[in-house]
Structures are given as structure tokens and as C-alpha cells.
Design a protein around this motif. Structure first.
Motif, PDB file in Angstrom:
ATOM      1  N   MET A  36      36.771  35.533  35.366  1.00 17.25           N
ATOM      2  CA  MET A  36      35.916  35.248  34.213  1.00 17.25           C
ATOM      3  C   MET A  36      34.706  34.413  34.658  1.00 17.25           C
ATOM      4  SD  MET A  36      37.288  33.939  30.528  1.00 17.25           S
ATOM      5  CE  MET A  36      38.315  35.408  30.302  1.00 17.25           C
ATOM      6  N   ILE A  47      22.767  34.812  23.132  1.00 18.03           N
ATOM      7  CA  ILE A  47      23.826  34.983  22.138  1.00 18.03           C
ATOM      8  C   ILE A  47      23.799  33.772  21.219  1.00 18.03           C
ATOM      9  CG2 ILE A  47      26.351  34.911  21.857  1.00 18.03           C
ATOM     10  CD1 ILE A  47      26.415  36.600  24.505  1.00 18.03           C
ATOM     11  N   VAL A  74      32.937  22.162  19.662  1.00 15.80           N
ATOM     12  CA  VAL A  74      33.015  23.549  20.119  1.00 15.80           C
ATOM     13  C   VAL A  74      32.179  23.743  21.388  1.00 15.80           C
ATOM     14  CG1 VAL A  74      32.505  25.949  19.504  1.00 15.80           C
ATOM     15  CG2 VAL A  74      33.418  24.378  17.769  1.00 15.80           C
ATOM     16  N   VAL A 109      31.385  40.378  18.872  1.00 16.56           N
ATOM     17  CA  VAL A 109      32.026  39.073  18.700  1.00 16.56           C
ATOM     18  C   VAL A 109      33.386  39.314  18.068  1.00 16.56           C
ATOM     19  CG1 VAL A 109      31.877  36.781  17.642  1.00 16.56           C
ATOM     20  CG2 VAL A 109      29.789  37.979  18.342  1.00 16.56           C
ATOM     21  N   ASN A 125      42.098  37.316  25.780  1.00 16.20           N
ATOM     22  CA  ASN A 125      42.222  38.608  26.458  1.00 16.20           C
ATOM     23  C   ASN A 125      41.272  38.712  27.648  1.00 16.20           C
ATOM     24  OD1 ASN A 125      39.873  40.432  25.908  1.00 16.20           O
ATOM     25  ND2 ASN A 125      40.419  39.977  23.784  1.00 16.20           N
ATOM     26  N   PRO A 126      41.587  39.566  28.613  1.00 11.50           N
ATOM     27  CA  PRO A 126      40.859  39.559  29.891  1.00 11.50           C
ATOM     28  C   PRO A 126      39.498  40.248  29.847  1.00 11.50           C
ATOM     29  CG  PRO A 126      42.579  41.219  29.931  1.00 11.50           C
ATOM     30  CD  PRO A 126      42.725  40.491  28.632  1.00 11.50           C
ATOM     31  N   GLN A 170      31.331  29.004  32.805  1.00 10.06           N
ATOM     32  CA  GLN A 170      30.488  28.551  31.702  1.00 10.06           C
ATOM     33  C   GLN A 170      30.236  27.048  31.840  1.00 10.06           C
ATOM     34  OE1 GLN A 170      32.357  31.818  28.517  1.00 10.06           O
ATOM     35  NE2 GLN A 170      32.431  29.649  28.003  1.00 10.06           N
ATOM     36  N   THR A 180      28.782  43.482  26.265  1.00 15.32           N
ATOM     37  CA  THR A 180      29.088  42.058  26.302  1.00 15.32           C
ATOM     38  C   THR A 180      29.987  41.716  25.120  1.00 15.32           C
ATOM     39  OG1 THR A 180      26.983  41.526  27.341  1.00 15.32           O
ATOM     40  CG2 THR A 180      28.073  39.745  26.144  1.00 15.32           C
ATOM     41  N   ILE A 211      32.354  36.226  27.465  1.00 14.04           N
ATOM     42  CA  ILE A 211      32.083  34.830  27.144  1.00 14.04           C
ATOM     43  C   ILE A 211      33.185  34.329  26.218  1.00 14.04           C
ATOM     44  CG2 ILE A 211      30.532  33.355  25.757  1.00 14.04           C
ATOM     45  CD1 ILE A 211      28.238  35.155  26.914  1.00 14.04           C
ATOM     46  N   VAL A 212      33.651  33.124  26.480  1.00  8.52           N
ATOM     47  CA  VAL A 212      34.756  32.567  25.711  1.00  8.52           C
ATOM     48  C   VAL A 212      34.306  31.282  25.022  1.00  8.52           C
ATOM     49  CG1 VAL A 212      37.140  31.774  25.811  1.00  8.52           C
ATOM     50  CG2 VAL A 212      36.332  33.469  27.451  1.00  8.52           C
ATOM     51  N   ILE A 213      34.538  31.221  23.721  1.00  2.99           N
ATOM     52  CA  ILE A 213      34.225  30.014  22.951  1.00  2.99           C
ATOM     53  C   ILE A 213      35.541  29.470  22.401  1.00  2.99           C
ATOM     54  CG2 ILE A 213      32.858  29.044  21.062  1.00  2.99           C
ATOM     55  CD1 ILE A 213      31.067  30.286  23.149  1.00  2.99           C
ATOM     56  N   LEU A 257      36.930  39.578  27.832  1.00  4.60           N
ATOM     57  CA  LEU A 257      35.852  38.787  27.242  1.00  4.60           C
ATOM     58  C   LEU A 257      34.802  38.456  28.296  1.00  4.60           C
ATOM     59  CD1 LEU A 257      38.056  36.299  25.183  1.00  4.60           C
ATOM     60  CD2 LEU A 257      37.044  38.472  24.425  1.00  4.60           C
ATOM     61  N   ASN A 308      34.060  22.210  24.356  1.00  3.62           N
ATOM     62  CA  ASN A 308      35.256  22.985  24.698  1.00  3.62           C
ATOM     63  C   ASN A 308      34.894  24.274  25.452  1.00  3.62           C
ATOM     64  OD1 ASN A 308      37.129  21.269  23.544  1.00  3.62           O
ATOM     65  ND2 ASN A 308      37.167  22.348  21.581  1.00  3.62           N
ATOM     66  N   SER A 309      33.647  24.698  25.318  1.00  3.08           N
ATOM     67  CA  SER A 309      33.232  25.969  25.918  1.00  3.08           C
ATOM     68  C   SER A 309      32.768  25.827  27.360  1.00  3.08           C
ATOM     69  CB  SER A 309      32.105  26.591  25.087  1.00  3.08           C
ATOM     70  OG  SER A 309      32.555  26.857  23.765  1.00  3.08           O
ATOM     71  N   VAL A 341      32.066  38.516  23.147  1.00  2.00           N
ATOM     72  CA  VAL A 341      32.301  37.086  22.966  1.00  2.00           C
ATOM     73  C   VAL A 341      33.619  36.896  22.227  1.00  2.00           C
ATOM     74  CG1 VAL A 341      31.411  34.934  21.982  1.00  2.00           C
ATOM     75  CG2 VAL A 341      29.814  36.711  22.770  1.00  2.00           C
ATOM     76  N   VAL A 373      35.756  34.260  20.199  1.00  2.00           N
ATOM     77  CA  VAL A 373      35.719  32.959  19.519  1.00  2.00           C
ATOM     78  C   VAL A 373      37.166  32.577  19.207  1.00  2.00           C
ATOM     79  CG1 VAL A 373      34.851  31.694  17.504  1.00  2.00           C
ATOM     80  CG2 VAL A 373      33.417  33.450  18.587  1.00  2.00           C
ATOM     81  N   VAL A 425      27.119  31.033  32.918  1.00  7.90           N
ATOM     82  CA  VAL A 425      26.620  31.115  31.543  1.00  7.90           C
ATOM     83  C   VAL A 425      26.362  29.693  31.057  1.00  7.90           C
ATOM     84  CG1 VAL A 425      27.284  31.661  29.159  1.00  7.90           C
ATOM     85  CG2 VAL A 425      27.815  33.273  31.019  1.00  7.90           C
TER      86      VAL A 425
END
Lengths: 157, 157, 157, 157
Positions: free
Chosen positions: C1, C76, C89, D36, D71-72, C4, D57, D76-78, D74, C92-93, D59, D61, C34
Motif C-alpha cells: 500500500m 481527492i 481524521v 470512494v 481491503n487490499p 501516506q 483510484t 488511499i486509506v482514510i 484501496l 489517523n491517515s 479511497v 473511508v 500520498v
């Protein structure tokens, strides 16, 4: 610890829903429960007025970060500042959730409670949710009157 | 509407901070203010105990979605389920914010209140924030005792 | 991954902070990270511009529920609608958090990251936090340049 | 700015819903939209896989503050850390919202989008909402296929 009941409903409601909400508030206050609501108008204002008139305590969990347009019958104000995400906070605060009437915001509260699976949900009037086959979803308890709504919470057996 | 004061402080604190927080809780309850706190241990538990013993009302705004580890002196529990983001909710709920002692979570609450600019912030003990030139940041009111902390809120002139 | 990195800083900043933030953005983009930021002006806009100019991806996690005043260099946009609670948030990212310059909002982000204990925090300029004895709090890594800030994250050993 | 589409659906879903979600993801990625989603399993994983396989892409959330069980697929992960309140963040992030299949969490997302009134909502399969008279609520657009779901967003006229 005091029993807390979240009461959800639209900010613009019918006269019937307003009367129902006021009666729900009164009955909860008489049983010593704290009422938690969204803190603005319509059903929120009516349940607060009903509980307050009966000597109860009402918590308003507001979407805004300030008290603008909060109804005057709140005992305690929580101006969350987290917008509609505060609907999740309202329902987490109830040992049971009573829904009076229908709106999209109200439906989100009903759905979030069912998603959480922690508290019983009682519906008085309002919208209906069907699965893809047209079958009503199980789990929500349907009441025909404010008194039955309070009874169906199962909190006062 | 009843005055609400948010009291923030670390979940693990010194005996001095615990005694201070308890006294702050007592003084606020005597003045009829509702105390809002984070609802867990340390300073949060002490301010709740102090207010409760004096007949006051205490709201615990929890990070978790359930009541796990909430302290026993809360009158009302708001299990937000929004994690540390609930620190913003706590400080939005205070007509003033009193900070007792220091921790990173506590500092985030102090900073969020100052960011909001809505409520006076009084600090009793705890950490100090300096700007890049080593000058203490203006705006936070520093108290030497629980009584002075309550006075410096300016809510009871 | 993909890695970030959250970059935090005031919405109104000095020319030096703006240049530093732009350079941090460029360096992160060159390393394939990112950038996650608050999405508005000042340091947020500068880090976004720097990263975007170097072909990087920038996520803006906004306090508002819409895109009003979001800066134009975001790849984004996450309009959270949860107000200043969105600071939790943002941090945490990040696999690491870089703080450029100081403000109360920025300090809340630094404090929330340290509270979480999950990600390294690097500070470039900005405010200083001392404990009650006047000792700088341990844990925050202090950088003298944008390049050192990126190195001190420890993400590219 | 790139178009963003939020895609919502249950974490446990049927094979049909999974195939539909995957196809929705592919079609959105082909049109250059950022997807998203909630970032976990079921429909969320399927739409991510579909979009990723088409070079898009995605994202995620997340409700949690960390990446556990994300899940693998993504990009970008928030990790919001705000629990189910993150459903409001997901739907605020979409220029349109596509709902595939039904669950209480999914329904809360549909309801929050309709409450916001900012973005068109398209439903593919899933639950139905009726008002108190048994009439389907207006406003939600119903699609019979993934292709129609994407078309009904109105984003690519």
C-alpha cells in the motif's frame, strides 16, 4: 445509572406526530428516563417540551458547534459540531431508541441503531423499510400509541 | 439555560491533580453548573466525583460507542463512538473550559477550544505552550487554585 | 500500500512556512507518498501545490460538508462535514505526521497524533510544548529543514 | 477536479451483488472517476477490486482508526476512527452515490445522502423505503444494471 432513551423524528412534522412526541416525552419523564434528542424543531422540540413539562431531563445533541436554533426545553446541550454524523451519537446514547414519524434524517438514525445492534428500536408511525423481496425487515418494533412505544422498549418490564 | 463547564484532564494523573479536579467539580456543582467531561478515569473521574458529591450533574462524553469503563459518577452518558474526535465535542459543550493537568489528549482539548474561539480557557497546572520565539501564547488564563480556576472562567462575575 | 503522510499547518502562515510546506510537498511526492492535508489555505495549500507540481497525489480532508474554499491542488477531496473533529481524521491517515508552523488547530493535530501513539511526528518550526516543570515534552522530532523533516519520519530509511 | 463517486453496500453480500459492485467499479474507473467506499469486505471490496483492475483510484473511508481488515485494493486509506459516523463522510465525498444491495449500514448511507440533498442517489437492488401510506419515497433513482446505475448518476451526460 439513569435510563436514557433516544427519541428521533423529523424537524418538520405533522400535528399528530408532534402530539405523539410530546406524549412520549411525558411518559419517559414520568418513568425517570433521560430523553436524548437532536435538539432542534418538530419532533425534537415536542419530545423535549413533553419531558420538560413533566419534570424530566432532556439532552439535545446538536449537529452545529453552537446553540443556534436549539429548542428552549433542553436541560443539557451538546453542540457536537460534527454535522449529520451526530445522528450516530444520538442513537448510541439511548438504552432504547423511539422513532416518531419519518424523514431521511430520521431514517438514518433508525438504520444506524439497527446497524449497531445494541438497543431496541420502536417505531411510532413513520416510514417502512422492505427488503428486495418486499418483505418488511425484522427487528423494528411497531407501536400504535405513545404508551405502547414506551412499553415496547422493554426497559420497564 | 443552565451553565455548562467542560473540565479536561489526563486519564492518569497525580494525587494533586486528582484533588484539584475534585475540588473544581465541587465548586462548579455548588454554583449550579453542569460539568461536561470525557467520562473515564483520572481527572475525568475526579471532577465527576466532586460534582456528584455536591449534588451536581455530570455529563460524560465518551470516545467509545458503549459504556465500557465509564466512571460511576456520571449523571448522563454520551457514548459518541467517534474516538478521540469526541474531544471536539467536549469542548464545544462548555461555556468555559477548565484544564487540570497535562497530557496529549488534554492538550488537544485546550487547542481545539482556543481554535474555536468561543469559550474562555482556564488552566490549572499542566503543560505550557510557547510560540516559536519562546513566548507563552496569549489567551489561556492560568489559575493557581481550583477556586481561582472557577473564578477565571468569568461565568460568575 | 502507498505510504501516506499527513502534513499539518496553519491556514494563515508566513512566507517562510509557505516555502517550507511547498518543499515538503515536493519531497514527499518525489518519494511516491500520498500527502494528506486539511485542504484549505496557508500551509495546507502550499504543501498541496508542492506535491501536485511534482506529480504527486494530495488528499484534502475538509472540515465542511462541501467543497467551499477547498484549495485547487487537491487530487481527492473528503468533505467530512464533522468540523474541527476532522483533525483527528487527518492525523489517523498518516503513516507519519509533519507539522509546519504553529496555530491552535495545528497544535490540536500534533497533540492528537501524539495521543494516538501510532505515527511519528516531525515538527518544522512552530510552537513548543513544555511540561509543568518547563521541560520540552519528549517524542516530537524537530527538523531544521524540509529535507530533514521528511528524513525524520523514518519512512525512507 | 476529478469526479468522485461514493459506492455503498453491505459488508456481507450475495454473489450477484458482488458481481454488480465489481462491474460498477470497473465502469467508474473507465470513466476516470475516483471511487470512494467504506473500505472493508463485501460490496466495498468488490467495487474496489473492479475499479483497481481497470486502473482506477479507490479511497477507503474506514470506521476504525487503523487499517485493520481494510481491503487490499484501496489506493488511499482514510482511517477515520469515528465509527459508523464515517458513513456521513463517505456520502459527503461523492458527486453521486451508488447503492448496491441492502443492509442497515447501507440504508443509513442512502438516508444520509438524501438528507444532505447534495448528490444524486442511484440504487441497484437492495431495500425499499415506503412512506406511512405505503408509497415509495421519491428521489432515489432505481437502476436495473451496473451500466444503468452509472448512467443514472447523470455525471456523464
Amino acid at each position: 445509572m439513569t435510563i436514557q432513551v433516544a427519541v428521533c423524528g423529523p424537524g418538520e412534522c405533522t400535528a399528530r406526530e408532534e402530539a405523539d412526541a410530546r406524549e412520549v416525552g411525558r411518559l419517559l419523564a414520568e418513568r425517570g428516563a433521560v430523553v436524548v434528542c437532536g435538539g432542534y424543531g418538530g419532533v425534537m422540540a415536542a419530545v423535549a417540551a413533553g419531558a420538560r413539562a413533566a419534570g424530566g431531563t432532556v439532552v439535545g445533541v446538536l449537529s452545529r458547534a453552537d446553540r443556534w436554533q436549539a429548542n428552549p426545553d433542553l436541560s443539557i446541550v451538546i453542540p457536537t459540531g460534527i454535522g449529520e454524523a451526530r445522528n450516530a451519537v444520538i442513537v448510541n446514547s439511548g438504552d432504547a431508541v423511539i422513532v416518531v414519524g419519518g424523514s431521511w434524517g430520521t431514517l438514518s438514525e433508525l438504520a444506524l441503531t439497527m446497524r449497531g445492534g445494541r438497543a431496541p428500536v420502536v417505531q411510532l408511525g413513520g416510514w417502512r423499510v422492505l427488503d428486495r423481496d418486499g418483505t418488511p425487515l425484522p427487528g423494528v418494533r411497531h407501536a400504535a400509541s405513545p404508551r405502547q412505544a414506551v412499553e415496547l422498549t422493554g426497559l420497564w418490564p
